[in-house]
Write a protein that holds these residues in place. Sequence first.
Motif, mmCIF file in Angstrom:
data_model
loop_
_atom_site.group_PDB
_atom_site.id
_atom_site.type_symbol
_atom_site.label_atom_id
_atom_site.label_comp_id
_atom_site.label_asym_id
_atom_site.label_seq_id
_atom_site.Cartn_x
_atom_site.Cartn_y
_atom_site.Cartn_z
ATOM 1 N N ASP A 7 26.961 58.556 27.837
ATOM 2 C CA ASP A 7 26.820 57.401 28.728
ATOM 3 C C ASP A 7 26.507 57.882 30.150
ATOM 4 O OD1 ASP A 7 29.439 57.295 30.482
ATOM 5 O OD2 ASP A 7 30.121 57.726 28.444
ATOM 6 N N ALA A 8 26.003 56.957 30.946
ATOM 7 C CA ALA A 8 25.503 57.305 32.282
ATOM 8 C C ALA A 8 26.603 57.845 33.197
ATOM 9 C CB ALA A 8 24.817 56.104 32.918
ATOM 10 N N ASP A 9 27.796 57.285 33.114
ATOM 11 C CA ASP A 9 28.881 57.768 33.979
ATOM 12 C C ASP A 9 29.277 59.199 33.624
ATOM 13 O OD1 ASP A 9 29.245 55.521 35.714
ATOM 14 O OD2 ASP A 9 30.165 54.462 34.037
ATOM 15 N N SER A 10 29.396 59.489 32.341
ATOM 16 C CA SER A 10 29.751 60.847 31.916
ATOM 17 C C SER A 10 28.650 61.838 32.270
ATOM 18 C CB SER A 10 29.999 60.883 30.402
ATOM 19 O OG SER A 10 31.101 60.085 30.071
ATOM 20 N N PHE A 11 27.394 61.407 32.116
ATOM 21 C CA PHE A 11 26.272 62.282 32.462
ATOM 22 C C PHE A 11 26.287 62.572 33.961
ATOM 23 C CE2 PHE A 11 22.121 63.869 33.199
ATOM 24 C CZ PHE A 11 21.620 64.320 31.986
ATOM 25 N N THR A 12 26.523 61.542 34.755
ATOM 26 C CA THR A 12 26.592 61.711 36.215
ATOM 27 C C THR A 12 27.706 62.682 36.583
ATOM 28 O OG1 THR A 12 25.725 59.485 36.550
ATOM 29 C CG2 THR A 12 26.907 60.483 38.404
ATOM 30 N N ASP A 13 28.874 62.525 35.972
ATOM 31 C CA ASP A 13 29.990 63.437 36.231
ATOM 32 C C ASP A 13 29.622 64.872 35.841
ATOM 33 O OD1 ASP A 13 31.506 61.318 37.164
ATOM 34 O OD2 ASP A 13 32.541 61.011 35.254
ATOM 35 N N ALA A 14 28.903 65.022 34.713
ATOM 36 C CA ALA A 14 28.500 66.355 34.253
ATOM 37 C C ALA A 14 27.553 67.020 35.243
ATOM 38 C CB ALA A 14 27.855 66.265 32.869
ATOM 39 N N VAL A 15 26.691 66.236 35.881
ATOM 40 C CA VAL A 15 25.773 66.780 36.892
ATOM 41 C C VAL A 15 26.571 67.324 38.078
ATOM 42 C CG1 VAL A 15 23.994 66.169 38.587
ATOM 43 C CG2 VAL A 15 23.778 65.395 36.220
ATOM 44 N N PHE A 16 27.533 66.546 38.554
ATOM 45 C CA PHE A 16 28.352 67.004 39.686
ATOM 46 C C PHE A 16 29.174 68.235 39.298
ATOM 47 C CE2 PHE A 16 27.493 62.765 41.421
ATOM 48 C CZ PHE A 16 27.149 63.118 42.711
ATOM 49 N N GLU A 17 29.697 68.244 38.081
ATOM 50 C CA GLU A 17 30.461 69.400 37.610
ATOM 51 C C GLU A 17 29.567 70.638 37.552
ATOM 52 O OE1 GLU A 17 32.368 70.673 33.417
ATOM 53 O OE2 GLU A 17 33.043 68.736 34.203
ATOM 54 N N ALA A 18 28.348 70.471 37.041
ATOM 55 C CA ALA A 18 27.410 71.595 36.950
ATOM 56 C C ALA A 18 27.037 72.119 38.331
ATOM 57 C CB ALA A 18 26.159 71.173 36.183
ATOM 58 N N GLU A 19 27.053 71.252 39.316
ATOM 59 C CA GLU A 19 26.757 71.650 40.703
ATOM 60 C C GLU A 19 27.979 72.257 41.391
ATOM 61 O OE1 GLU A 19 24.148 71.459 43.133
ATOM 62 O OE2 GLU A 19 22.845 71.329 41.398
ATOM 63 N N GLY A 20 29.129 72.234 40.713
ATOM 64 C CA GLY A 20 30.345 72.797 41.285
ATOM 65 C C GLY A 20 30.966 71.910 42.348
ATOM 66 N N MET A 21 30.676 70.616 42.268
ATOM 67 C CA MET A 21 31.202 69.672 43.256
ATOM 68 C C MET A 21 32.458 69.009 42.702
ATOM 69 S SD MET A 21 27.560 68.108 44.473
ATOM 70 C CE MET A 21 28.035 67.486 46.074
#
Length: 88
Positions: free
Chosen positions: A41-55
């Motif tokens: 889902d879009a929220d989990s994907f968005t969270d994964a992007v921030f996690e991958a960026e180390g934010m």
Amino acid sequence: MGQRDDRNSEVQRILEELCIKLGFCLPPEENLRLRESPPSDADSFTDAVFEAEGMGDMSDTDLRRRVREVVGQHMTRWVGTADQAAGD
């Protein structure tokens, strides 16, 4: 081309747009991880992007809303095709 290939291509388009428009250019290994096993889902994907960026927690920020908007626009396309495929 199968549904997995379509989704992989769509995830790649999301990641490219996030990089070009918002500067979220993930390391190659994170890019591959998200393409191979994208959150559903879009929220989990968005969270994964921030996690991958180390934010850290970006839940109440304008930047998160902007990233979520890009992700959501693309994911509505693939969710629609997955629903159609499931109904066939």
